[in-house]
Every structure is written in C-alpha cells, then in structure tokens.
Scaffold this motif. Structure first.
Motif, short mmCIF file in Angstrom:
data_model
loop_
_atom_site.label_atom_id
_atom_site.label_comp_id
_atom_site.label_asym_id
_atom_site.label_seq_id
_atom_site.Cartn_x
_atom_site.Cartn_y
_atom_site.Cartn_z
N ALA A 136 -9.95 -2.50 12.47
CA ALA A 136 -9.45 -1.53 11.49
C ALA A 136 -8.63 -2.21 10.41
N ALA A 137 -7.80 -3.19 10.81
CA ALA A 137 -6.99 -3.93 9.84
C ALA A 137 -7.87 -4.69 8.86
N ARG A 150 -0.48 -5.26 11.54
CA ARG A 150 -0.22 -4.53 12.77
C ARG A 150 1.29 -4.33 12.94
N THR A 151 1.69 -3.15 13.37
CA THR A 151 3.11 -2.89 13.62
C THR A 151 3.56 -3.72 14.82
N GLN A 152 4.82 -4.17 14.83
CA GLN A 152 5.32 -5.00 15.90
C GLN A 152 5.25 -4.29 17.24
N ASP A 160 -0.37 2.31 14.01
CA ASP A 160 -0.74 0.96 14.44
C ASP A 160 -0.73 -0.04 13.30
N LEU A 161 -1.00 0.43 12.07
CA LEU A 161 -1.13 -0.47 10.93
C LEU A 161 -0.36 0.08 9.74
N ARG A 162 0.28 -0.84 9.03
CA ARG A 162 1.01 -0.45 7.81
C ARG A 162 0.72 -1.46 6.71
N GLY A 163 0.69 -0.96 5.49
CA GLY A 163 0.54 -1.82 4.33
C GLY A 163 1.07 -1.07 3.12
#
Length: 246
Positions: A136-137, A150-152, A160-163
């Motif tokens: 997904a990333a 990916r989030t820590q 789960d993912l941030r940008g």
C-alpha cells in the motif's frame, strides 16, 4: 467504478451480474476491460497461457497491452471467460491543439487537473500482513505521495500510513472491512486535512462501500500479487489524477 453486465452461464443458463475488472495503465489512467455486450461467454475447461490474456487499448494514451482475460464464476461451479471488445488494429485518431511554433499540446479538461502520466506500477508480492502495508505504501508513492511512511506504532485509530496530504489504513485480514473502520480513517483524514484512503485484502461490507462513496473515500482491494485495484469512483479518480487531486 465500472457498471456490471449480465453474463449467462452456458451450463445452468443462470444469468449472473459481472463487474469488469479495472487495471492501472502505464499512463496512470484506470483501464476497465471493455466487455462485449451480447457476447457469448466460453466455459473454461483447460487453461492455457495464451487464452488467459487479451489485447486492450487504453482510451486515454492509446497504448495497447496484454491484460488478464476477465473471468466470471457461477454458483453451479462453472467458470467462464467473458469476451471483450477486440482491440482496433491501429490507434484511434486524435486531434491535439497546436501550441507555439506548431507543436502539439494536450488539451486539459475544464475544471479538472490533467491526467498524471506515470511508469508502470511495480507490485510487492503479499505473503504477510506486513507485506500488505508495504504494498500500500509503494502504491501511494506511485500515486505521487512520495513521503508516505509507515506509522511507528499503529494507534487505536488504525492509521497505518501517513504522508503529506494523505492518511491510509490497511486491513490485511481475511474478513470484509467493516463500516466503522472506513469511518475511522475518514475522521483521521478530516483531523489532518488530508485525503483518507483504505486498502483491504478481503474487500468491504456493503454498508462500508456505501459510506465510503458518500464520504468520497478511495477504496482499494489488494490481491496476492500486491497490485491494488480500485473498487469505487473516488479510487478511480485518485489513480487518474494522483496526489494533485486534493
């Protein structure tokens, strides 16, 4: 999202609704398999590599490629290959506008950003839940969210993912994604003034799909090859315009 078409089973004569699959063309535009309405489906008895692919031309860039032939299963156990419209022998004519010094230039649609041209997406094979998040990333980076990470530690919110400008949740389980999970990722996107995207391995519950359409949340289903497939109109738009569609 593609409209469903009726496909009649040659064995039991039952008519089934079939939604043609959509794939991302190398130019970035969503390419839906052009099912031949009124065509006669053929039962698959023996599979061959050659018969499993069809030539389809992208209506956006004119590129012709080989794509997986669409198949439909019936409740009686019969699997059929659904015929598609044959690809034309030559690209369709285009009429570009002329820019300075007579050079052609594309004509963007009024009120919409231009379609993004990208290289072909390179999928990540899924074997574990972690692979789902990685795939997904990579897909979001391919769409233009280059700093997505990916989030820590996955919070109770499930992100789960941030940008920059995007948050995403990935459901790697074998059950359909529920309504609450779709609403949670939407709230996270709202709080961060970002687009919220959802990736699911097993698809979505009907009420979750409906709610996502209302909230304009792009939904993707992932297969084990690691290639996300759009399942609603917001997802098609995200593929077409990428990170510039905010």
């Amino acid at each position: 999202m593609a409209d469903s078409v009726p496909v009649r089973c040659p064995t039991c004569r039952r008519e089934n609704a079939f939604t043609p699959p959509t794939f991302p063309c190398a130019c970035g535009a969503p390419l839906t398999m052009p099912v031949l309405r009124g065509g006669v489906p053929v039962e698959i008895v023996h599979r061959t590599w050659q018969a499993s692919w069809v030539a389809v031309r992208c209506e956006v860039c004119g590129r012709q490629d080989e794509w997986p032939a669409p198949e439909s299963g019936c409740a009686c156990g019969t699997v059929v290959r659904v015929p598609v419209v044959p690809a034309p022998s030559s690209p369709p004519p285009s009429f570009p506008s002329l820019g300075p010094r007579g050079k052609s230039r594309p004509v963007p649609a009024m009120g919409a950003p231009p379609t993004v041209l990208r290289p072909a997406f390179r999928p990540v094979t899924i074997r574990t839940a972690r692979d789902c998040v990685t795939a997904a990333a990579q897909y979001l980076k391919w769409l233009g969210y280059t700093d997505v990470a990916r989030t820590q530690e996955r919070t109770a919110s499930g992100v789960d993912l941030r940008g920059t400008g995007v948050v995403a949740q990935v459901d790697p389980t074998t059950r359909s994604t529920k309504l609450r999970e779709v609403e949670c990722v939407w709230l996270n996107g709202l709080n961060e003034s970002a687009i919220a995207v959802f990736f699911s391995l097993a698809g979505y519950a009907r009420d979750a799909r409906s709610r996502a359409d209302e909230l304009h949340i792009p939904l993707f289903v992932m297969d084990l090859t690691g290639t996300p497939q759009p399942v609603n109109d917001p997802a098609d738009e995200l593929i077409k315009y990428g990170a510039q569609k905010r």
